[in-house]
Design a protein around this motif. Structure first.
Motif, PDB file in Angstrom:
ATOM      1  N   LEU A 182       0.758  -1.163  -0.040  1.00 31.51           N
ATOM      2  CA  LEU A 182       0.087   0.185   0.091  1.00 31.51           C
ATOM      3  C   LEU A 182       0.653   1.246   0.116  1.00 31.51           C
ATOM      4  O   LEU A 182       1.776   1.446   0.876  1.00 31.51           O
ATOM      5  CB  LEU A 182      -0.965  -0.064   1.080  1.00 31.51           C
ATOM      6  CG  LEU A 182      -2.067   1.241   1.286  1.00 31.51           C
ATOM      7  CD1 LEU A 182      -3.020   1.065   0.333  1.00 31.51           C
ATOM      8  CD2 LEU A 182      -2.573   1.088   2.759  1.00 31.51           C
ATOM      9  N   THR A 183       1.097   1.714  -1.104  1.00 35.17           N
ATOM     10  CA  THR A 183       2.181   2.889  -1.169  1.00 35.17           C
ATOM     11  C   THR A 183       1.264   4.489  -1.032  1.00 35.17           C
ATOM     12  O   THR A 183       1.985   5.342  -0.996  1.00 35.17           O
ATOM     13  CB  THR A 183       2.514   3.140  -2.770  1.00 35.17           C
ATOM     14  OG1 THR A 183       1.648   3.162  -3.695  1.00 35.17           O
ATOM     15  CG2 THR A 183       3.403   1.865  -2.729  1.00 35.17           C
ATOM     16  N   ARG A 184      -0.070   4.408  -1.091  1.00 35.50           N
ATOM     17  CA  ARG A 184      -0.528   5.610  -0.986  1.00 35.50           C
ATOM     18  C   ARG A 184      -2.103   5.370  -0.258  1.00 35.50           C
ATOM     19  O   ARG A 184      -2.814   4.197  -0.500  1.00 35.50           O
ATOM     20  CB  ARG A 184      -1.020   6.250  -2.182  1.00 35.50           C
ATOM     21  CG  ARG A 184      -1.865   7.700  -2.046  1.00 35.50           C
ATOM     22  CD  ARG A 184      -1.998   8.224  -3.568  1.00 35.50           C
ATOM     23  NE  ARG A 184      -2.854   7.307  -4.382  1.00 35.50           N
ATOM     24  CZ  ARG A 184      -4.216   7.579  -4.452  1.00 35.50           C
ATOM     25  NH1 ARG A 184      -4.865   8.553  -3.698  1.00 35.50           N
ATOM     26  NH2 ARG A 184      -4.978   6.973  -5.304  1.00 35.50           N
ATOM     27  N   VAL A 201     -14.610   5.069   9.770  1.00 30.28           N
ATOM     28  CA  VAL A 201     -13.842   4.098   9.036  1.00 30.28           C
ATOM     29  C   VAL A 201     -12.851   3.701   9.880  1.00 30.28           C
ATOM     30  O   VAL A 201     -11.987   4.334  10.372  1.00 30.28           O
ATOM     31  CB  VAL A 201     -13.272   4.960   7.905  1.00 30.28           C
ATOM     32  CG1 VAL A 201     -12.405   3.746   7.105  1.00 30.28           C
ATOM     33  CG2 VAL A 201     -14.476   5.569   7.070  1.00 30.28           C
ATOM     34  N   VAL A 202     -12.565   2.114   9.626  1.00 32.32           N
ATOM     35  CA  VAL A 202     -11.381   1.636  10.341  1.00 32.32           C
ATOM     36  C   VAL A 202     -10.306   1.099   9.343  1.00 32.32           C
ATOM     37  O   VAL A 202     -10.717   0.465   8.229  1.00 32.32           O
ATOM     38  CB  VAL A 202     -11.714   0.395  11.075  1.00 32.32           C
ATOM     39  CG1 VAL A 202     -10.593  -0.525  11.704  1.00 32.32           C
ATOM     40  CG2 VAL A 202     -12.595   0.533  12.456  1.00 32.32           C
ATOM     41  N   MET A 203      -9.113   1.572   9.298  1.00 36.97           N
ATOM     42  CA  MET A 203      -8.093   1.278   8.203  1.00 36.97           C
ATOM     43  C   MET A 203      -7.361   0.437   8.881  1.00 36.97           C
ATOM     44  O   MET A 203      -6.862   0.146   9.670  1.00 36.97           O
ATOM     45  CB  MET A 203      -7.192   2.456   7.939  1.00 36.97           C
ATOM     46  CG  MET A 203      -8.203   3.617   7.360  1.00 36.97           C
ATOM     47  SD  MET A 203      -7.407   5.263   7.544  1.00 36.97           S
ATOM     48  CE  MET A 203      -8.107   5.731   9.279  1.00 36.97           C
ATOM     49  N   HIS A 204      -7.307  -0.967   7.875  1.00 37.55           N
ATOM     50  CA  HIS A 204      -6.670  -2.309   8.281  1.00 37.55           C
ATOM     51  C   HIS A 204      -5.089  -2.259   7.773  1.00 37.55           C
ATOM     52  O   HIS A 204      -4.216  -3.126   8.212  1.00 37.55           O
ATOM     53  CB  HIS A 204      -7.427  -3.352   7.697  1.00 37.55           C
ATOM     54  CG  HIS A 204      -8.681  -3.486   8.246  1.00 37.55           C
ATOM     55  ND1 HIS A 204      -8.966  -4.112   9.630  1.00 37.55           N
ATOM     56  CD2 HIS A 204      -9.890  -3.233   7.882  1.00 37.55           C
ATOM     57  CE1 HIS A 204     -10.295  -3.969   9.907  1.00 37.55           C
ATOM     58  NE2 HIS A 204     -10.934  -3.545   8.845  1.00 37.55           N
ATOM     59  N   ALA A 205      -4.612  -1.267   6.939  1.00 35.43           N
ATOM     60  CA  ALA A 205      -3.466  -0.996   6.538  1.00 35.43           C
ATOM     61  C   ALA A 205      -2.875   0.316   6.371  1.00 35.43           C
ATOM     62  O   ALA A 205      -3.857   1.206   6.221  1.00 35.43           O
ATOM     63  CB  ALA A 205      -3.246  -1.971   5.112  1.00 35.43           C
ATOM     64  N   LYS A 206      -1.588   0.583   6.541  1.00 35.79           N
ATOM     65  CA  LYS A 206      -1.404   1.949   6.452  1.00 35.79           C
ATOM     66  C   LYS A 206      -0.057   1.940   5.171  1.00 35.79           C
ATOM     67  O   LYS A 206       0.357   0.992   4.825  1.00 35.79           O
ATOM     68  CB  LYS A 206      -0.613   2.338   7.911  1.00 35.79           C
ATOM     69  CG  LYS A 206      -1.599   2.427   9.055  1.00 35.79           C
ATOM     70  CD  LYS A 206      -2.202   3.449   8.989  1.00 35.79           C
ATOM     71  CE  LYS A 206      -1.342   4.631   9.688  1.00 35.79           C
ATOM     72  NZ  LYS A 206      -1.860   6.084   9.757  1.00 35.79           N
TER      73      LYS A 206
END
Length: 429
Positions: free
Chosen positions: A339-341, A371-376
């Motif tokens: 995940l680059t962006r 929203v829950v973000m599972h990756a950064k």
């Protein structure tokens, strides 16, 4: 003596002239009293957007805004006062762990906060997800809580008597396309912070896709202007410019962000939230003239003690379960890769559409939405794995939230190790 009427002042600024001190004093006072009409002040605000204000004009504009209402004074408190202001971002829950942490370091933190509008979240909306918590308290009660060594901090709404000119002008700017003006932004923020009576102030000026000012050069100008205004008013002021291309932490919402903030106070939480909390805490502790290590204080659990005492003192139950949304939906990754962006603005818009934010001042918000973000950015994701979990009480909002997130991420199967960029971009002051 310059002419003291609205049309003369509008045309003077429209034509690129400087406004005299007495013109600025008159127009702010007259607008606050209703003697200058909204359409006239809107015209002047637009002229300022185009022509600007110089340092003297900006300082006088700020002073006139402060003079429109009461000014707090906490100089008699037994602790040094210091506050923090963020220009707003997505997932920016930093005030929640930071305020009790700095109080645990020995400062008094009078944190006057606001509500969210559009894609940026509001601190008061987040805290109101805690059952019983009240945003509105009297100045006398503020003083009691700030002086209490077990609490030492308040997060609350500004009273109606504090800079009424800004309350009226901000609402006008919001509907006339005149928000993005450095002098007007700086005077709006600093008039409230100076009137608040804090002796020291640390500014968190956001830069990037999720910020009001995406350009670093523009953000530097705003930060420098605010530092000058604070310094000229006798408030020790510094600013950190911090990255807001990607959201902070793994959550954007109200109760979701409270839960993540409590994780930080408990010694866990996302690395970026912890890092920015500690960076701002160090700035605040230094500005207050205290000898304390925020990292040690956080690890000791004393910040959590101050959090619980602060929440309880404002009517909240720190042990109560936080609200949960009635409906959830998962958005998955379309491919394997790094995940680059992760676009902060898109995530903020999605949270807003799910009910975490508002389109107009006064609209209700959902405590559990977000929203829950599972990756950064920089992390590897697998095709079909969760990228986002959407939370809302109104399932018809899912479609609009998914639309906001369409194109919000870039996944690169060929990317190698891509460490995240720096969180702190610059320091001014």
């Amino acid at each position: 003596m310059r002419a003291l009427d609205a049309v003369s002042i509008i045309t003077a600024k429209r034509d690129g002239g400087e406004l005299a001190d007495e013109q600025i004093d008159w127009v702010i006072d007259a607008y606050t009293r209703g003697a200058v009409a909204d359409e006239q002040m809107a015209a002047l605000a637009m002229a300022i957007v185009w022509r600007g204000l110089d340092r003297r004009e900006t300082a006088r504009w700020t002073a006139a805004m402060i003079a429109s209402g009461q000014r707090m004074d906490f100089t008699d408190l037994p602790r040094p006062t210091v506050d923090k202001h963020s220009t707003g971002g997505v997932g920016d829950k930093i005030t929640l762990p930071l305020t009790p942490l700095v109080a645990a370091c020995g400062a008094a933190v009078p944190q006057l906060s606001g509500r969210g509008l559009g894609h940026t979240g509001g601190t008061l909306d987040k805290l109101e997800a805690i059952p019983g918590w009240q945003a509105d308290i009297s100045v006398a009660r503020m003083r009691e809580l700030l002086a209490d060594p077990a609490i030492g901090a308040v997060i609350c709404a500004a009273g109606a008597g504090l800079v009424p000119a800004d309350r009226k002008l901000y609402a006008l700017r919001d509907v006339t396309g005149t928000v993005e003006s450095v002098p007007l932004l700086a005077s709006s923020i600093m008039s409230k912070k100076i009137a608040e009576g804090t002796a020291a102030l640390v500014l968190d000026v956001k830069v990037g896709a999720g910020a009001f000012l995406p350009d670093l050069a523009d953000a530097r100008v705003l930060a420098r202007t605010m530092v000058e205004l604070g310094t000229d008013a006798g408030v020790r002021t510094t600013a950190l410019l911090t990255d807001m291309d990607a959201p902070l932490g793994h959550t954007a919402g109200n109760a979701l962000e409270v839960a993540e903030s409590v994780e930080v106070l408990a010694g866990g939480g996302p690395a970026d939230v912890v890092a920015l909390t500690l960076a701002l805490a160090r700035e605040m502790v230094a500005a207050a003239g205290l000898d304390a290590d925020p990292a040690e204080v956080l690890a000791s659990g004393r910040a959590m003690d101050h959090w619980r005492a602060m929440i309880a003192a404002q009517g909240g139950d720190p042990d109560a379960p936080l609200p949960r949304a009635a409906h959830t939906e998962t958005v998955t990754a379309a491919a394997d890769g790094v995940l680059t962006r992760l676009d902060a603005r898109a995530v903020g818009d999605a949270a807003w559409r799910l009910g975490a934010g508002r389109a107009r001042q006064g609209d209700p918000v959902q405590a559990g939405a977000g929203v829950v973000m599972h990756a950064k950015p920089g992390e590897w994701v697998r095709a079909g794995a969760p990228l986002f979990t959407l939370h809302t009480d109104t399932p018809e909002a899912f479609e609009r939230a998914r639309a906001a997130l369409d194109g919000a991420t870039t996944i690169d199967a060929d990317a190698g190790d891509t460490p995240a960029g720096p969180l702190i971009l610059d320091r001014i002051g």
